[in-house]
Design a protein around this motif. Sequence first.
Motif, PDB file in Angstrom:
ATOM      1  N   UNK A   1     -43.806   3.988 -17.149  1.00 57.07           N
ATOM      2  CA  UNK A   1     -43.475   3.438 -16.169  1.00 57.07           C
ATOM      3  C   UNK A   1     -43.375   4.539 -15.102  1.00 57.07           C
ATOM      4  N   UNK A   2     -42.655   5.446 -15.123  1.00 59.95           N
ATOM      5  CA  UNK A   2     -42.930   6.670 -14.261  1.00 59.95           C
ATOM      6  C   UNK A   2     -44.007   6.949 -13.852  1.00 59.95           C
ATOM      7  N   UNK A   3     -44.843   7.403 -14.748  1.00 61.27           N
ATOM      8  CA  UNK A   3     -46.337   7.749 -14.539  1.00 61.27           C
ATOM      9  C   UNK A   3     -46.977   6.763 -13.778  1.00 61.27           C
ATOM     10  N   UNK A   4     -46.756   5.309 -13.774  1.00 60.54           N
ATOM     11  CA  UNK A   4     -47.281   4.432 -12.797  1.00 60.54           C
ATOM     12  C   UNK A   4     -46.851   4.594 -11.560  1.00 60.54           C
ATOM     13  N   UNK A   5     -45.419   4.676 -11.632  1.00 64.27           N
ATOM     14  CA  UNK A   5     -44.712   4.689 -10.228  1.00 64.27           C
ATOM     15  C   UNK A   5     -45.501   5.779  -9.537  1.00 64.27           C
ATOM     16  N   UNK A   6     -45.707   7.070 -10.132  1.00 60.69           N
ATOM     17  CA  UNK A   6     -46.213   8.192  -9.313  1.00 60.69           C
ATOM     18  C   UNK A   6     -47.778   8.357  -8.954  1.00 60.69           C
ATOM     19  N   UNK A   7     -48.479   7.142  -9.434  1.00 58.84           N
ATOM     20  CA  UNK A   7     -49.687   6.736  -9.320  1.00 58.84           C
ATOM     21  C   UNK A   7     -50.476   7.933 -10.082  1.00 58.84           C
ATOM     22  N   UNK A   8     -49.803   8.094 -11.109  1.00 61.03           N
ATOM     23  CA  UNK A   8     -50.660   9.024 -12.216  1.00 61.03           C
ATOM     24  C   UNK A   8     -51.213   7.970 -13.429  1.00 61.03           C
ATOM     25  N   UNK A   9     -52.373   7.360 -12.895  1.00 61.71           N
ATOM     26  CA  UNK A   9     -52.733   6.468 -13.968  1.00 61.71           C
ATOM     27  C   UNK A   9     -53.620   6.855 -15.151  1.00 61.71           C
ATOM     28  N   UNK A  10     -53.116   6.367 -16.344  1.00 59.63           N
ATOM     29  CA  UNK A  10     -54.018   6.839 -17.460  1.00 59.63           C
ATOM     30  C   UNK A  10     -54.511   5.625 -18.200  1.00 59.63           C
ATOM     31  N   UNK A  11     -55.370   6.062 -19.072  1.00 56.15           N
ATOM     32  CA  UNK A  11     -55.765   4.610 -20.004  1.00 56.15           C
ATOM     33  C   UNK A  11     -54.727   4.837 -21.195  1.00 56.15           C
ATOM     34  N   UNK A  12     -54.728   3.913 -22.015  1.00 56.03           N
ATOM     35  CA  UNK A  12     -53.830   3.618 -23.088  1.00 56.03           C
ATOM     36  C   UNK A  12     -54.093   4.785 -24.142  1.00 56.03           C
ATOM     37  N   UNK A  13     -55.191   5.134 -24.397  1.00 56.67           N
ATOM     38  CA  UNK A  13     -55.626   6.244 -25.346  1.00 56.67           C
ATOM     39  C   UNK A  13     -55.178   7.460 -24.605  1.00 56.67           C
ATOM     40  N   UNK A  14     -55.269   7.841 -23.561  1.00 60.65           N
ATOM     41  CA  UNK A  14     -54.824   9.156 -22.953  1.00 60.65           C
ATOM     42  C   UNK A  14     -53.380   8.959 -22.843  1.00 60.65           C
ATOM     43  N   UNK A  15     -52.783   7.747 -22.735  1.00 58.14           N
ATOM     44  CA  UNK A  15     -51.226   7.814 -22.648  1.00 58.14           C
ATOM     45  C   UNK A  15     -50.701   8.151 -24.033  1.00 58.14           C
ATOM     46  N   UNK A  16     -51.284   7.727 -25.165  1.00 53.94           N
ATOM     47  CA  UNK A  16     -50.701   8.098 -26.732  1.00 53.94           C
ATOM     48  C   UNK A  16     -51.010   9.624 -26.793  1.00 53.94           C
ATOM     49  N   UNK A  17     -51.983  10.136 -26.245  1.00 54.77           N
ATOM     50  CA  UNK A  17     -52.390  11.725 -26.440  1.00 54.77           C
ATOM     51  C   UNK A  17     -51.016  12.309 -25.804  1.00 54.77           C
ATOM     52  N   UNK A  18     -50.702  11.907 -24.779  1.00 56.63           N
ATOM     53  CA  UNK A  18     -49.429  12.548 -24.066  1.00 56.63           C
ATOM     54  C   UNK A  18     -48.176  12.249 -24.853  1.00 56.63           C
ATOM     55  N   UNK A  19     -48.186  11.274 -25.517  1.00 54.84           N
ATOM     56  CA  UNK A  19     -46.954  10.715 -26.183  1.00 54.84           C
ATOM     57  C   UNK A  19     -47.022  11.800 -27.535  1.00 54.84           C
ATOM     58  N   UNK A  20     -47.962  11.791 -28.393  1.00 53.93           N
ATOM     59  CA  UNK A  20     -48.024  12.766 -29.332  1.00 53.93           C
ATOM     60  C   UNK A  20     -47.708  14.410 -29.119  1.00 53.93           C
ATOM     61  N   UNK A  21     -48.048  14.658 -27.384  1.00 57.32           N
ATOM     62  CA  UNK A  21     -47.760  16.036 -27.028  1.00 57.32           C
ATOM     63  C   UNK A  21     -46.485  16.105 -27.107  1.00 57.32           C
ATOM     64  N   UNK A  22     -45.790  15.406 -26.137  1.00 55.58           N
ATOM     65  CA  UNK A  22     -44.342  15.791 -25.810  1.00 55.58           C
ATOM     66  C   UNK A  22     -43.379  15.154 -26.470  1.00 55.58           C
ATOM     67  N   UNK A  23     -43.642  14.103 -27.404  1.00 54.46           N
ATOM     68  CA  UNK A  23     -42.856  13.465 -28.171  1.00 54.46           C
ATOM     69  C   UNK A  23     -41.561  14.414 -29.108  1.00 54.46           C
ATOM     70  N   UNK A  24     -40.366  14.025 -28.948  1.00 55.60           N
ATOM     71  CA  UNK A  24     -39.434  14.889 -29.763  1.00 55.60           C
ATOM     72  C   UNK A  24     -39.387  13.777 -30.960  1.00 55.60           C
ATOM     73  N   UNK A  25     -39.839  14.181 -31.956  1.00 57.38           N
ATOM     74  CA  UNK A  25     -40.061  13.423 -33.386  1.00 57.38           C
ATOM     75  C   UNK A  25     -38.547  13.072 -34.015  1.00 57.38           C
ATOM     76  N   UNK A  26     -37.716  14.011 -33.585  1.00 59.50           N
ATOM     77  CA  UNK A  26     -36.326  13.781 -34.321  1.00 59.50           C
ATOM     78  C   UNK A  26     -35.604  12.611 -33.478  1.00 59.50           C
TER      79      UNK A  26
END
Length: 471
Positions: free
Chosen positions: A394-419
């Motif tokens: 939601x925050x990326x969409x609010x700041x007009x930093x649009x992404x495709x669904x595939x690219x969004x999940x790439x960022x999830x994998x990169x910055x996710x705290x797995x614990x």
Amino acid sequence: MRIRVVDYFHDFDRLRSGYVTATQFRRCVGAILDRAVVSPLTEQEFEVLMERYDKGNRMIKWTDFVDSIDKVFGAKKLEQTPTQCVLAPHEVVKPVRPPLSPDSETMLRDIIERLKSYVKHHGSDVKTWFKDFDKHNNGYITINQFRRGIPQNLLSLEEEDVLLSQYSDDVTGTVNYFKMNTDVNRKVRRPRFPHSQLVAKITPEYLNKEEHVPVGTEDLLHHAVSEYGPGGPRRDAVEDKIRKHIYKDRIRLIEFFRDYDRHNCGLITEAQLRAGLRLASLELDEPEIQVLLGMYQDASGRVRYRQFCASIDLVFTVNNLESNPLIEVHPPPREYLVQHVNELAPAEEARCNEIIARFRSLVKERRLLLAPFFQDFDKYLGNIGRVTRSHFSRLLSTMKLDLSDKDLHVLFKKFEDKTAGRINYMEFVRTIDPETYEQYQSRALVQAAATSDMPPDVPAHASTTLITTPA
């Protein structure tokens, strides 16, 4: 209604003789019928009852009346005659009205289904159609009132006659609309399938595939994802997790176990270890607890908690410091305490770098300050530096930093705290705009130091941080 008829006669028969007067019998029967929401008996019906149980001098044998009524619940004194045949309730209570014909039964089912759909569509209730006619709210109205209460053009005269034949009483000339309301609102019981036929909608094998979990459902599905390797959690990883927690909250871990050690022998039970970890707010999974038990449990099954606490306290100090007083004890570095970004596959890493480069140019061009956007959501989670996947999207969409669904999940994998199952937005901000991030963090440290009472003996590393802080 499950009414105990005997309770209505006890108050009038103080001597427990089993007899009451005719007036008292009328009052008791009237109270029973009023409780059961049934129309009162006529004078002729009262006379028939009193003649049946009158033992002379107009004294009514109420115990015989109660025994006759209670047959619907079963026979009495079965302990004396255990082989007695007990009649079913439907054999005791005979139907008053004759059964409907097969054609009328079919028509009645169609009418009930039509009334169900009508009530559901209009959001009404059958009781509301007739409650204005029922002043005493006993569930009975006249036949004329019943016809007037039915909504116009809903049923034909023939269909109304079928309803009257089912719910009317020929003796009293009334209609039981409460029973009709019950039949209309009766819900069909759903079939229950055997447990062996039930299939889990989402399984860990499904989540381990490359398919993406829908954004917004991570809190529901995160527990199914295993964060350990095939060999389970590692010993050093479990202890490091505990060390980071107690260093952040400045916890003396041994205090949570010392009360369990009454003999001061350094040993506690497994249940006491689990209780102490819960008191210290250490959220460990069962595999992690089993790793601790494998390290510190002795042959008798008890846990050496002192060795466990001494190993954890290495994050604060060094053991046997009195033997080497000149050793310098340094706090753990930031890299040890902060959750870093995750390593990705080469193709995903290259795509992630392209996304980050594009975001850096957009942030610099639009002069965006990212941290305040994320902290508005983080304050509801306790200011832990994490947000959920749905918040991040939601925050990326609010700041007009649009992404495709595939690219969004790439960022999830990169910055996710797995614990924690959430996105480490502080590392995301630090990666996208490091200069603004450092200035923002420096201002936060200066404000925190200004609002707190700093002791005169400030550690060297803390004073250096404050002095080198940019304005």
